[in-house]
Design a protein around this motif. Structure first.
Motif, PDB file in Angstrom:
ATOM      1  N   LEU A   1       0.835  -1.201   0.000  1.00 41.23           N
ATOM      2  CA  LEU A   1       0.000   0.000   0.000  1.00 41.23           C
ATOM      3  C   LEU A   1       0.872   1.254   0.000  1.00 41.23           C
ATOM      4  CD1 LEU A   1      -2.686   1.559   0.311  1.00 41.23           C
ATOM      5  CD2 LEU A   1      -2.470   1.223   2.787  1.00 41.23           C
ATOM      6  N   LEU A   2       1.931   1.258   0.829  1.00 39.92           N
ATOM      7  CA  LEU A   2       2.829   2.416   0.869  1.00 39.92           C
ATOM      8  C   LEU A   2       3.510   2.617  -0.480  1.00 39.92           C
ATOM      9  CD1 LEU A   2       4.462   2.072   4.406  1.00 39.92           C
ATOM     10  CD2 LEU A   2       2.640   3.631   3.691  1.00 39.92           C
ATOM     11  N   ARG A   3       3.849   1.528  -1.142  1.00 35.04           N
ATOM     12  CA  ARG A   3       4.422   1.646  -2.491  1.00 35.04           C
ATOM     13  C   ARG A   3       3.378   2.216  -3.452  1.00 35.04           C
ATOM     14  NH1 ARG A   3       5.807   2.952  -6.625  1.00 35.04           N
ATOM     15  NH2 ARG A   3       6.985   1.850  -8.232  1.00 35.04           N
ATOM     16  N   ALA A   4       2.117   1.792  -3.287  1.00 29.42           N
ATOM     17  CA  ALA A   4       1.062   2.235  -4.199  1.00 29.42           C
ATOM     18  C   ALA A   4       0.763   3.720  -4.064  1.00 29.42           C
ATOM     19  CB  ALA A   4      -0.207   1.420  -3.958  1.00 29.42           C
ATOM     20  N   VAL A   5       0.803   4.259  -2.835  1.00 31.29           N
ATOM     21  CA  VAL A   5       0.432   5.670  -2.653  1.00 31.29           C
ATOM     22  C   VAL A   5       1.527   6.620  -3.125  1.00 31.29           C
ATOM     23  CG1 VAL A   5      -1.226   5.251  -0.807  1.00 31.29           C
ATOM     24  CG2 VAL A   5       1.177   5.677  -0.224  1.00 31.29           C
ATOM     25  N   VAL A   6       2.696   6.088  -3.494  1.00 29.22           N
ATOM     26  CA  VAL A   6       3.735   6.932  -4.100  1.00 29.22           C
ATOM     27  C   VAL A   6       3.964   6.540  -5.554  1.00 29.22           C
ATOM     28  CG1 VAL A   6       4.880   7.357  -1.900  1.00 29.22           C
ATOM     29  CG2 VAL A   6       5.663   5.452  -3.323  1.00 29.22           C
TER      30      VAL A   6
ATOM     31  N   LEU B   1      -0.250  -0.175  -8.072  1.00 27.72           N
ATOM     32  CA  LEU B   1      -1.570   0.407  -7.805  1.00 27.72           C
ATOM     33  C   LEU B   1      -2.650  -0.605  -7.412  1.00 27.72           C
ATOM     34  CD1 LEU B   1      -1.670   3.197 -10.536  1.00 27.72           C
ATOM     35  CD2 LEU B   1      -1.498   3.491  -8.057  1.00 27.72           C
ATOM     36  N   PRO B   2      -2.638  -1.846  -7.933  1.00 21.72           N
ATOM     37  CA  PRO B   2      -3.679  -2.798  -7.498  1.00 21.72           C
ATOM     38  C   PRO B   2      -3.699  -3.054  -5.995  1.00 21.72           C
ATOM     39  CG  PRO B   2      -2.652  -3.572  -9.517  1.00 21.72           C
ATOM     40  CD  PRO B   2      -1.849  -2.394  -9.055  1.00 21.72           C
ATOM     41  N   ALA B   3      -2.588  -2.761  -5.285  1.00 17.37           N
ATOM     42  CA  ALA B   3      -2.556  -2.991  -3.836  1.00 17.37           C
ATOM     43  C   ALA B   3      -3.611  -2.178  -3.109  1.00 17.37           C
ATOM     44  CB  ALA B   3      -1.165  -2.660  -3.287  1.00 17.37           C
TER      45      ALA B   3
END
Length: 595
Positions: free
Chosen positions: A394-399, A569-571
């Protein structure tokens, strides 16, 4: 005009127009007197509001108590008079839609008086609620074009301010932005909800530790903003940079950052003039800009503020990006916030430093002098460890953005693999808890510089790890994967939520283990921390995140390597993530939200 001729012409013009023409100076206009002068701050409100109204408003801001809408007319009248004294003709509800940008619609204070003149009006209703067209803003697919109504709702916790133009000014009121049926359409509303969730769960933990006087707990954040400056004449000759904010063609510069001679170098006088101009505007808006310096890449610089409550920090970060671009134009520059505007040299990030704190217990991520004895710190630190391990994707997705994909994993940025750097001492302390073998912590030494006239410098017990995306840096964490062009609203929302989730888990476990018996607390704390490190210690990595060996080791540990935004982003729609946000952030609305 050919590209070569255009470049030579730009160089010729640049050599003739490099004279500095300051519009102000800090000698006659001190930073101390300037700071917050364009903010409808607590200090201003105290002087212009009735005592009872000010007390009620202060209670809402500082303690999070419900807003008394009965005071809105009084506050609006005082705010209008203050704004007009500052040259304001209009007011606007500033909001932060899902574009990641800043939005605003301006309305005049003037109302015709029916006799050929006009009066100035600003009611409490106008202060509390606005109604911009919401149909053209992204909504995550929850709305269709014909469902156009949206509301802006006054965020009393972020102070109103004056935005100046060369021929007037505007009163800006920070607001949340929601749909007709109450869904959040912005970055602020989820952030405020996640902040409340963090406060609630942190108070539960602090209550278990025996605290009775517990003030509002919040994340405090400060963002190191990196950016590039190029002369406007060169910028105007590069349509690729003008349209895409990065180079798409052309030769690599004959000199890059090979010698690292730009980093912390003496700041060019023209650039320093720009920086002073930026600070001048930031100070007026109460933005506590602290650090400015040359970064590694030629033409790259950094600005960093002091920490503020995360909601205010996010608002101020949006303002900072606007002002950097605005002041760059004024000084004959173009400010580039793209994560990788030039190939072959470092790109730009926005390092998000954060702590968790309140007025009564202080910084809950400060280990003190002997962290192995500071159980409260270890509990909150372990909450972050659990949160990042469970929700690294999720942290990877929000950046995750196309621009940030160019930067993450290069030698100027952390890898796409999310891991936590704790440092040698703190890592050993957690290891000792899991093995039940206590040893004293490594004592801070001193660094002998070898020059008699210079003082000795206390040595920290751990070095910095610039290759880690998520590093503990003494009394706070630093999330280094945020892109320079991003809003931090979504990132802070995610951090608040995942930490609230872990604090909820810890509080529930401690309540179950102790059953309200304080004599069982130490044993319960050790058991919970041990469980967290055994289950989630794989996220801790103190080595070099750039090496291929780490990529192989991370795979063995089960840590995701989401190299691109498409992968990451799918996370966001993962079952566990959706369930967590439904629990802590989402509010189900069956009726029209009352504003």
């Amino acid at each position: 005009m050919s590209g070569n001729t255009a470049r030579l012409h730009a160089i010729s013009e640049l050599s003739e127009t490099n004279e500095l023409k300051p519009k102000f100076d800090f000698i006659g206009d001190s930073a101390h007197a300037l700071f917050g002068s364009n903010v409808f701050s607590m200090r201003v409100m105290k002087t212009c509001l009735p005592k009872a109204v000010f007390k009620s408003l202060k209670e809402t801001v500082e303690a999070g108590s419900p807003l008394d809408e009965g005071i809105a007319d009084v506050v609006a009248a005082a705010m209008k008079d203050w704004a007009i004294s500052k040259g304001a003709t209009h007011f606007t509800h500033v909001f932060y839609p899902l574009t990641g940008l800043t939005a605003e619609k301006h309305d005049s204070f003037l109302t015709p008086d029916g006799e050929g003149g006009a009066i100035t009006e600003f009611s409490g209703k106008s202060l509390i609620q606005g109604e911009p067209d919401a149909s053209s803003f992204p909504s995550g697919g929850i709305r269709t074009t014909f469902e156009a109504r949206g509301y802006t709702a006054w965020d009393v916790t972020s102070p109103a301010f004056i935005m100046e133009n060369y021929n007037g000014s505007t009163l800006c009121i920070p607001t949340a932005f929601i749909s007709f049926t109450g869904e959040a359409l912005d970055k602020k509303t989820p952030l405020l909800r996640a902040t409340q969730a963090l406060d609630k769960q942190a108070r539960r933990v602090l209550k278990i530790f025996g605290h009775t006087d517990i003030s509002k707990v919040a994340m405090y954040a400060g963002c190191e903003q990196e950016y590039f400056l190029i002369d406007k004449k060169f910028y105007n000759n590069r349509p690729d940079i003008m349209l895409a904010s990065r180079t798409l063609f052309g030769a690599v510069s004959p000199k890059g950052q090979e010698f690292d001679d730009h980093y912390f170098g003496a700041i060019n006088e023209r650039v320093q003039g720009f920086m002073m101009d930026v600070d001048h505007e930031l100070f007026k808006l109460g933005i506590p800009a602290r650090t400015r310096h040359n970064e590694v890449a030629p033409g790259q610089f950094e600005l960093a503020p002091l920490h503020e409550q995360s909601n205010l920090a996010a608002d101020h970060q949006q303002l900072t990006m606007i002002i950097l671009k605005k002041i760059a134009e004024r000084n004959g520059f173009a400010c580039l916030l793209h994560e990788k505007p030039f190939t072959g040299i470092n790109g730009s990030g926005k390092h998000l430093n954060f702590s968790i704190a309140n007025a009564t217990q202080g910084n809950l991520l400060d280990p003190g002098s002997t962290p192995e004895e500071n159980a409260q710190f270890l509990v909150f630190c372990s909450a972050v460890i659990r949160a990042v391990h469970l929700h690294g994707p999720l942290l990877r997705a929000v950046v995750a953005t196309a621009g940030n994909d160019h930067r993450l994993g290069a030698n100027e940025a952390p890898p796409a693999i999310i891991s936590i750097f704790l440092g040698e001492e703190l890592t050993k302390i957690f290891e000792q808890i899991t093995t039940n073998k206590k040893k004293s912590s490594k004592k801070n030494g001193v660094i002998n510089i070898g020059v008699d006239t210079l003082p000795t410098i206390p040595r920290d017990t751990s070095d910095r790890n610039r290759t880690s995306p998520f590093a503990f840096t003494g009394n706070r964490f630093e999330f280094r994967a945020v892109g320079s062009n991003q809003s931090v609203g979504g990132v802070i929302t995610a951090l608040n939520t995942i930490i609230a989730d872990s604090l909820d888990f810890i509080a529930s476990e401690l309540e179950k283990e102790t059953g309200g018996d304080e004599t069982k607390l130490n044993t319960a704390i050790q058991k919970v921390i041990k469980q967290i490190i055994e289950d989630h210690g794989a996220i801790i990595f103190n080595g070099d995140g750039y090496t291929e060996e780490w990529h192989k080791e991370a795979a063995k540990r089960g840590l995701a390597n989401l190299r691109t935004a498409v992968d990451a982003l799918p996370a966001i729609t993962g079952k566990d993530v959706v369930s967590m946000f439904e629990k802590f952030v989402t509010i189900q609305h069956n009726v029209l939200l009352h504003l």
